[in-house]
Design a protein around this motif. Sequence first.
Motif, PDB file in Angstrom:
ATOM      1  N   THR A  89       4.069   5.209   6.855  1.00  0.00           N
ATOM      2  CA  THR A  89       3.439   6.488   7.177  1.00  0.00           C
ATOM      3  C   THR A  89       2.552   6.324   8.410  1.00  0.00           C
ATOM      4  OG1 THR A  89       3.260   6.762   4.785  1.00  0.00           O
ATOM      5  CG2 THR A  89       2.197   8.418   6.127  1.00  0.00           C
ATOM      6  N   VAL A  90       1.797   5.228   8.427  1.00  0.00           N
ATOM      7  CA  VAL A  90       0.942   4.898   9.564  1.00  0.00           C
ATOM      8  C   VAL A  90       1.485   3.607  10.169  1.00  0.00           C
ATOM      9  CG1 VAL A  90      -1.400   4.338  10.326  1.00  0.00           C
ATOM     10  CG2 VAL A  90      -1.060   5.989   8.469  1.00  0.00           C
ATOM     11  N   GLN A  91       2.329   3.749  11.187  1.00  0.00           N
ATOM     12  CA  GLN A  91       2.916   2.579  11.841  1.00  0.00           C
ATOM     13  C   GLN A  91       1.973   2.116  12.941  1.00  0.00           C
ATOM     14  OE1 GLN A  91       6.609   3.134  13.939  1.00  0.00           O
ATOM     15  NE2 GLN A  91       6.916   0.939  14.232  1.00  0.00           N
ATOM     16  N   VAL A  92       1.461   0.896  12.778  1.00  0.00           N
ATOM     17  CA  VAL A  92       0.562   0.332  13.780  1.00  0.00           C
ATOM     18  C   VAL A  92       1.343  -0.652  14.648  1.00  0.00           C
ATOM     19  CG1 VAL A  92      -1.481   0.641  12.329  1.00  0.00           C
ATOM     20  CG2 VAL A  92      -0.238  -1.521  12.248  1.00  0.00           C
ATOM     21  N   ALA A  93       0.798  -0.916  15.821  1.00  0.00           N
ATOM     22  CA  ALA A  93       1.450  -1.856  16.740  1.00  0.00           C
ATOM     23  C   ALA A  93       1.371  -3.275  16.175  1.00  0.00           C
ATOM     24  CB  ALA A  93       0.763  -1.781  18.103  1.00  0.00           C
ATOM     25  N   ARG A  94       2.221  -4.144  16.694  1.00  0.00           N
ATOM     26  CA  ARG A  94       2.171  -5.562  16.329  1.00  0.00           C
ATOM     27  C   ARG A  94       1.121  -6.223  17.209  1.00  0.00           C
ATOM     28  NH1 ARG A  94       5.575  -8.205  13.512  1.00  0.00           N
ATOM     29  NH2 ARG A  94       5.482 -10.034  14.854  1.00  0.00           N
ATOM     30  N   PHE A  95      -0.146  -6.122  16.767  1.00  0.00           N
ATOM     31  CA  PHE A  95      -1.240  -6.718  17.531  1.00  0.00           C
ATOM     32  C   PHE A  95      -1.127  -8.238  17.434  1.00  0.00           C
ATOM     33  CE2 PHE A  95      -2.907  -2.657  15.815  1.00  0.00           C
ATOM     34  CZ  PHE A  95      -3.001  -1.973  17.017  1.00  0.00           C
ATOM     35  N   VAL A  96      -1.037  -8.917  18.581  1.00  0.00           N
ATOM     36  CA  VAL A  96      -0.788 -10.362  18.606  1.00  0.00           C
ATOM     37  C   VAL A  96      -2.064 -11.103  18.985  1.00  0.00           C
ATOM     38  CG1 VAL A  96       0.572 -12.198  19.676  1.00  0.00           C
ATOM     39  CG2 VAL A  96       1.632  -9.987  19.185  1.00  0.00           C
ATOM     40  N   HIS A  97      -2.384 -12.137  18.176  1.00  0.00           N
ATOM     41  CA  HIS A  97      -3.556 -12.988  18.390  1.00  0.00           C
ATOM     42  C   HIS A  97      -3.081 -14.434  18.382  1.00  0.00           C
ATOM     43  CE1 HIS A  97      -5.991  -9.407  17.454  1.00  0.00           C
ATOM     44  NE2 HIS A  97      -5.134  -9.215  16.474  1.00  0.00           N
ATOM     45  N   ASN A  98      -3.265 -15.133  19.504  1.00  0.00           N
ATOM     46  CA  ASN A  98      -2.806 -16.530  19.627  1.00  0.00           C
ATOM     47  C   ASN A  98      -1.339 -16.673  19.237  1.00  0.00           C
ATOM     48  OD1 ASN A  98      -5.394 -17.434  20.432  1.00  0.00           O
ATOM     49  ND2 ASN A  98      -6.035 -17.566  18.294  1.00  0.00           N
ATOM     50  N   GLY A  99      -0.539 -15.711  19.671  1.00  0.00           N
ATOM     51  CA  GLY A  99       0.899 -15.776  19.435  1.00  0.00           C
ATOM     52  C   GLY A  99       1.355 -15.300  18.066  1.00  0.00           C
ATOM     53  N   ARG A 100       0.427 -14.791  17.237  1.00  0.00           N
ATOM     54  CA  ARG A 100       0.782 -14.367  15.874  1.00  0.00           C
ATOM     55  C   ARG A 100       0.329 -12.947  15.600  1.00  0.00           C
ATOM     56  NH1 ARG A 100      -1.341 -17.768  11.116  1.00  0.00           N
ATOM     57  NH2 ARG A 100      -0.205 -16.141  10.048  1.00  0.00           N
ATOM     58  N   CYS A 101       1.116 -12.244  14.783  1.00  0.00           N
ATOM     59  CA  CYS A 101       0.717 -10.934  14.257  1.00  0.00           C
ATOM     60  C   CYS A 101       0.345 -11.150  12.795  1.00  0.00           C
ATOM     61  CB  CYS A 101       1.872  -9.930  14.370  1.00  0.00           C
ATOM     62  SG  CYS A 101       1.489  -8.337  13.598  1.00  0.00           S
ATOM     63  N   PHE A 102      -0.839 -10.693  12.395  1.00  0.00           N
ATOM     64  CA  PHE A 102      -1.335 -10.919  11.033  1.00  0.00           C
ATOM     65  C   PHE A 102      -1.126  -9.719  10.110  1.00  0.00           C
ATOM     66  CE2 PHE A 102      -3.476 -13.921  13.725  1.00  0.00           C
ATOM     67  CZ  PHE A 102      -3.496 -15.086  12.971  1.00  0.00           C
ATOM     68  N   ILE A 103      -0.571  -8.634  10.661  1.00  0.00           N
ATOM     69  CA  ILE A 103      -0.335  -7.432   9.859  1.00  0.00           C
ATOM     70  C   ILE A 103       1.089  -7.462   9.318  1.00  0.00           C
ATOM     71  CG2 ILE A 103      -0.278  -4.910   9.867  1.00  0.00           C
ATOM     72  CD1 ILE A 103      -2.277  -4.937  12.152  1.00  0.00           C
ATOM     73  N   SER A 104       1.227  -7.250   8.005  1.00  0.00           N
ATOM     74  CA  SER A 104       2.545  -7.237   7.364  1.00  0.00           C
ATOM     75  C   SER A 104       3.298  -5.956   7.707  1.00  0.00           C
ATOM     76  CB  SER A 104       2.394  -7.332   5.840  1.00  0.00           C
ATOM     77  OG  SER A 104       1.776  -8.545   5.478  1.00  0.00           O
ATOM     78  N   ARG A 105       4.597  -5.984   7.456  1.00  0.00           N
ATOM     79  CA  ARG A 105       5.414  -4.800   7.717  1.00  0.00           C
ATOM     80  C   ARG A 105       4.915  -3.612   6.893  1.00  0.00           C
ATOM     81  NH1 ARG A 105      10.043  -4.640   9.995  1.00  0.00           N
ATOM     82  NH2 ARG A 105      11.072  -3.385   8.391  1.00  0.00           N
ATOM     83  N   ARG A 106       4.581  -3.834   5.623  1.00  0.00           N
ATOM     84  CA  ARG A 106       3.989  -2.810   4.735  1.00  0.00           C
ATOM     85  C   ARG A 106       2.724  -3.438   4.159  1.00  0.00           C
ATOM     86  NH1 ARG A 106       7.107   1.089   2.501  1.00  0.00           N
ATOM     87  NH2 ARG A 106       6.638   0.470   0.377  1.00  0.00           N
ATOM     88  N   HIS A 107       1.651  -3.350   4.930  1.00  0.00           N
ATOM     89  CA  HIS A 107       0.465  -4.166   4.656  1.00  0.00           C
ATOM     90  C   HIS A 107      -0.415  -3.641   3.520  1.00  0.00           C
ATOM     91  CE1 HIS A 107      -2.172  -7.428   6.175  1.00  0.00           C
ATOM     92  NE2 HIS A 107      -3.061  -6.755   5.443  1.00  0.00           N
ATOM     93  N   CYS A 108      -0.770  -2.367   3.579  1.00  0.00           N
ATOM     94  CA  CYS A 108      -1.645  -1.797   2.545  1.00  0.00           C
ATOM     95  C   CYS A 108      -1.356  -0.307   2.402  1.00  0.00           C
ATOM     96  CB  CYS A 108      -3.122  -2.030   2.879  1.00  0.00           C
ATOM     97  SG  CYS A 108      -3.693  -1.194   4.364  1.00  0.00           S
ATOM     98  N   THR A 109      -1.940   0.288   1.362  1.00  0.00           N
ATOM     99  CA  THR A 109      -1.740   1.716   1.100  1.00  0.00           C
ATOM    100  C   THR A 109      -3.108   2.391   0.985  1.00  0.00           C
ATOM    101  OG1 THR A 109       0.278   1.205  -0.120  1.00  0.00           O
ATOM    102  CG2 THR A 109      -0.646   3.403  -0.435  1.00  0.00           C
ATOM    103  N   LEU A 110      -3.282   3.453   1.764  1.00  0.00           N
ATOM    104  CA  LEU A 110      -4.498   4.263   1.714  1.00  0.00           C
ATOM    105  C   LEU A 110      -4.081   5.643   1.204  1.00  0.00           C
ATOM    106  CD1 LEU A 110      -7.539   4.437   2.365  1.00  0.00           C
ATOM    107  CD2 LEU A 110      -6.905   5.195   4.652  1.00  0.00           C
ATOM    108  N   THR A 111      -4.498   5.972  -0.013  1.00  0.00           N
ATOM    109  CA  THR A 111      -4.087   7.220  -0.647  1.00  0.00           C
ATOM    110  C   THR A 111      -5.206   8.251  -0.543  1.00  0.00           C
ATOM    111  OG1 THR A 111      -2.731   5.946  -2.190  1.00  0.00           O
ATOM    112  CG2 THR A 111      -3.164   8.245  -2.760  1.00  0.00           C
ATOM    113  N   VAL A 112      -4.856   9.428  -0.024  1.00  0.00           N
ATOM    114  CA  VAL A 112      -5.827  10.527   0.118  1.00  0.00           C
ATOM    115  C   VAL A 112      -5.596  11.497  -1.037  1.00  0.00           C
ATOM    116  CG1 VAL A 112      -6.685  12.377   1.594  1.00  0.00           C
ATOM    117  CG2 VAL A 112      -5.765  10.284   2.629  1.00  0.00           C
ATOM    118  N   VAL A 113      -6.618  11.692  -1.864  1.00  0.00           N
ATOM    119  CA  VAL A 113      -6.530  12.608  -3.011  1.00  0.00           C
ATOM    120  C   VAL A 113      -7.672  13.612  -2.943  1.00  0.00           C
ATOM    121  CG1 VAL A 113      -5.380  10.917  -4.507  1.00  0.00           C
ATOM    122  CG2 VAL A 113      -7.865  11.058  -4.514  1.00  0.00           C
TER     123      VAL A 113
END
Length: 200
Positions: A89-113
Amino acid sequence: MSGFKTTLINCQQCGRRIMVRAVDTERGSIVCSHVGCGAVNVLQKPFHYDESIVLGLPSFGQLTYLGTPETTYRLQFGSNVIGTSDACTVQVARFVHNGRCFISRRHCTLTVVFDKWTGQLRYQLQDGAVDATTQLNQSSLNGTQLNGVPLLKTELIDVSDEGIITLGGVDRFRLAHYTIPSTMLDTYKIELDFNPDRTQ
């Protein structure tokens, strides 16, 4: 006296029990009689707000990436899966730090109720996302933090306005709530039967 209905409430200031009589109910308030207190407890009609209010909202809040470049992501009502996958739903860029991206493909869920008792939106965060096939929550590889505190794998926690969500221990996002205006809330207010047990 047996015709009068009485009930007990907790004083909003001292927390001790007060007996409410019919005359207090008619007046709409009661003064705490405990020594050293004297607080006025307002007796009110309980109410909640109709959830259909969300159909007319212009926004459901946003996440702002606090790195470079600073980027804002709009949220939707319901589940917002955050990650690098184009299926999120919220696609973020592959932010790279020292050659690595630390964000998973489906990292977390933020539910608005919508909280019908407060008339405001709530934002609930959980590490990982539900797998469409197994219907089980799959955790992220590098974890999720809220205001610097790591979330447990099974934890679902409310995020306050301006709360900082950190993905993978590196990439930080600030949550901005959307506050529903009181003038709009008033038109969606549903009063319930009077209950002297509720105080303001």
